[in-house]
Design an enzyme around this catalytic site. Structure first.
Site, PDB file in Angstrom:
ATOM      1  N   ASN A  81       0.843  -1.211   0.000  1.00 38.06           N
ATOM      2  CA  ASN A  81       0.000   0.000   0.000  1.00 38.06           C
ATOM      3  C   ASN A  81       0.870   1.250   0.000  1.00 38.06           C
ATOM      4  OD1 ASN A  81      -3.056  -0.494   0.190  1.00 38.06           O
ATOM      5  ND2 ASN A  81      -2.159  -2.074   1.512  1.00 38.06           N
ATOM      6  N   MET A 107       0.664  -2.990  12.102  1.00 41.59           N
ATOM      7  CA  MET A 107      -0.032  -4.029  12.860  1.00 41.59           C
ATOM      8  C   MET A 107       0.113  -3.860  14.381  1.00 41.59           C
ATOM      9  SD  MET A 107      -1.439  -5.396  10.303  1.00 41.59           S
ATOM     10  CE  MET A 107      -2.166  -6.987  10.660  1.00 41.59           C
ATOM     11  N   ARG A 108       0.128  -2.606  14.837  1.00 37.14           N
ATOM     12  CA  ARG A 108       0.101  -2.318  16.276  1.00 37.14           C
ATOM     13  C   ARG A 108      -1.130  -1.503  16.578  1.00 37.14           C
ATOM     14  NH1 ARG A 108       2.925  -5.090  19.641  1.00 37.14           N
ATOM     15  NH2 ARG A 108       2.827  -3.407  21.166  1.00 37.14           N
ATOM     16  N   LEU A 127      -3.017   1.369  18.296  1.00 39.84           N
ATOM     17  CA  LEU A 127      -2.590   2.648  18.863  1.00 39.84           C
ATOM     18  C   LEU A 127      -3.556   3.038  19.979  1.00 39.84           C
ATOM     19  CD1 LEU A 127      -1.782   4.246  15.424  1.00 39.84           C
ATOM     20  CD2 LEU A 127      -0.110   3.760  17.242  1.00 39.84           C
ATOM     21  N   HIS A 173      -8.159  -1.402   5.922  1.00 41.07           N
ATOM     22  CA  HIS A 173      -8.458  -2.692   6.553  1.00 41.07           C
ATOM     23  C   HIS A 173      -8.960  -3.653   5.476  1.00 41.07           C
ATOM     24  CE1 HIS A 173      -9.447  -5.462   9.761  1.00 41.07           C
ATOM     25  NE2 HIS A 173     -10.601  -5.682   9.151  1.00 41.07           N
ATOM     26  N   ASP A 230     -10.316  -0.947  14.621  1.00 40.54           N
ATOM     27  CA  ASP A 230     -10.962  -1.015  13.297  1.00 40.54           C
ATOM     28  C   ASP A 230     -12.328  -0.336  13.273  1.00 40.54           C
ATOM     29  OD1 ASP A 230      -8.761  -2.362  12.242  1.00 40.54           O
ATOM     30  OD2 ASP A 230      -9.539  -4.307  12.844  1.00 40.54           O
ATOM     31  N   ALA A 281      -7.407  -4.011  -4.807  1.00 43.18           N
ATOM     32  CA  ALA A 281      -8.445  -2.993  -4.555  1.00 43.18           C
ATOM     33  C   ALA A 281      -7.919  -1.935  -3.585  1.00 43.18           C
ATOM     34  CB  ALA A 281      -9.697  -3.667  -3.999  1.00 43.18           C
TER      35      ALA A 281
HETATM   36  C1  GAR Z   1      -3.106  -4.840   3.916  1.00 43.68           C
HETATM   37  O1  GAR Z   1      -3.898  -5.822   3.284  1.00 43.68           O
HETATM   38  C2  GAR Z   1      -3.908  -4.124   4.984  1.00 43.68           C
HETATM   39  O2  GAR Z   1      -5.269  -4.021   4.679  1.00 43.68           O
HETATM   40  C3  GAR Z   1      -3.695  -5.015   6.166  1.00 43.68           C
HETATM   41  O3  GAR Z   1      -2.346  -5.405   6.085  1.00 43.68           O
HETATM   42  C4  GAR Z   1      -1.986  -5.482   4.713  1.00 43.68           C
HETATM   43  C5  GAR Z   1      -0.667  -4.774   4.536  1.00 43.68           C
HETATM   44  O4  GAR Z   1      -0.144  -5.016   3.271  1.00 43.68           O
HETATM   45  N1  GAR Z   1      -3.968  -4.322   7.380  1.00 43.68           N
HETATM   46  C6  GAR Z   1      -4.566  -4.867   8.422  1.00 43.68           C
HETATM   47  O5  GAR Z   1      -4.886  -6.042   8.452  1.00 43.68           O
HETATM   48  C7  GAR Z   1      -4.814  -3.933   9.584  1.00 43.68           C
HETATM   49  N2  GAR Z   1      -5.785  -4.483  10.476  1.00 43.68           N
HETATM   50  P1  GAR Z   1       1.052  -4.149   2.718  1.00 43.68           P
HETATM   51  O6  GAR Z   1       2.134  -4.120   3.809  1.00 43.68           O
HETATM   52  O7  GAR Z   1       1.504  -4.881   1.511  1.00 43.68           O
HETATM   53  O8  GAR Z   1       0.524  -2.775   2.423  1.00 43.68           O
END
Ligand code: GAR
Length: 205
Positions: free
Chosen positions: A16, A92-93, A95, A111, A147, A175
């Site tokens: 992302n 993935m922490r 806050l 998400h 979330d 997406a």
């Molecule tokens: C993404 O799919 C994002 O939606 C998810 O982690 C992935 C990161 O991918 N986030 C979560 O699950 C947060 N609860 P990336 O490091 O390739 O962007």
């Protein structure tokens, strides 16, 4: 044109982040990345940032006795780069409320599900286990509860028969890579307002 300054927080691959780097490479895009911060030393997204010439910082959560101290440190590091908007992109922490309130309506998250369905760290596995035929991704302002927060954009993604987690993740990520830059553009152009904890968006494309 003054560009919206972004701080992008990651924990891993940073695909992302890469979609935001690509969008920001267009001189017409109304935002720029001021900082990429990771809580993981080995996040490969850090290399993507460095390659693009973006400032990076690592604040490992393992070095802090509690969540509040970690949050305070990342807040200090982020503010040193003067961002207008903090973008969680696979960070993935969780806050804490103090950090989240300090960045009220200036903190967004992606998400991998259609919130409020499938909150939590296993959203894609949970969607597969539930047998849903459609899932997706959600870009939202962050509130203290996990979330949750006003939804800015969502994209529905079909679940195909026989999908495993890797296949569905890859489809959802495609997406995500489309809605993240689109939502940042809407915010940068001042088209997103939060009213009664819902967003109103001018001229959504
Ligand atoms: C993404 O799919 C994002 O939606 C998810 O982690 C992935 C990161 O991918 N986030 C979560 O699950 C947060 N609860 P990336 O490091 O390739 O962007």
């Amino acid at each position: 044109m003054r560009k919206l300054r972004l701080a992008v927080l990651i924990s891993g691959r940073g695909s992302n982040l890469q979609s935001l780097i690509k969008a920001c490479a267009d001189p017409e895009f109304p935002a720029e990345i001021a900082l990429v911060l990771s809580n993981k030393t080995d996040a490969s997204g850090l290399e993507k940032a460095a390659k693009a010439g973006i400032a990076t910082a690592i604040v490992s959560h393992t070095g802090f006795p509690n969540r509040a101290d970690f949050d305070a440190e990342i807040d200090t590091v982020i503010r040193a780069h003067h961002p207008d908007l903090v973008c969680l992109a696979g960070f993935m922490r969780l806050l804490g409320a103090t950090f989240v309130e300090a960045w009220h309506d200036r903190l967004i998250n992606i998400h991998p599900a259609l919130l409020p369905s499938f909150k939590g760290a296993n959203a894609i596995g949970d969607a597969l286990a539930a047998g849903v035929k459609v899932t997706g991704c959600t870009l939202h302002f962050v509130r203290a509860a996990m979330d949750s927060g006003p939804i800015i954009a969502q994209t529905a993604v079909p679940v195909h028969p026989g999908d495993d987690e890797a296949q569905l993740s890859a489809r959802i990520r495609q997406a995500e890579h489309e809605i993240y830059p689109r939502a940042v553009r809407l915010i940068a152009e001042g088209r997103v307002r939060v009213i009664d904890e819902k967003t109103e968006i001018d001229d959504p494309k």
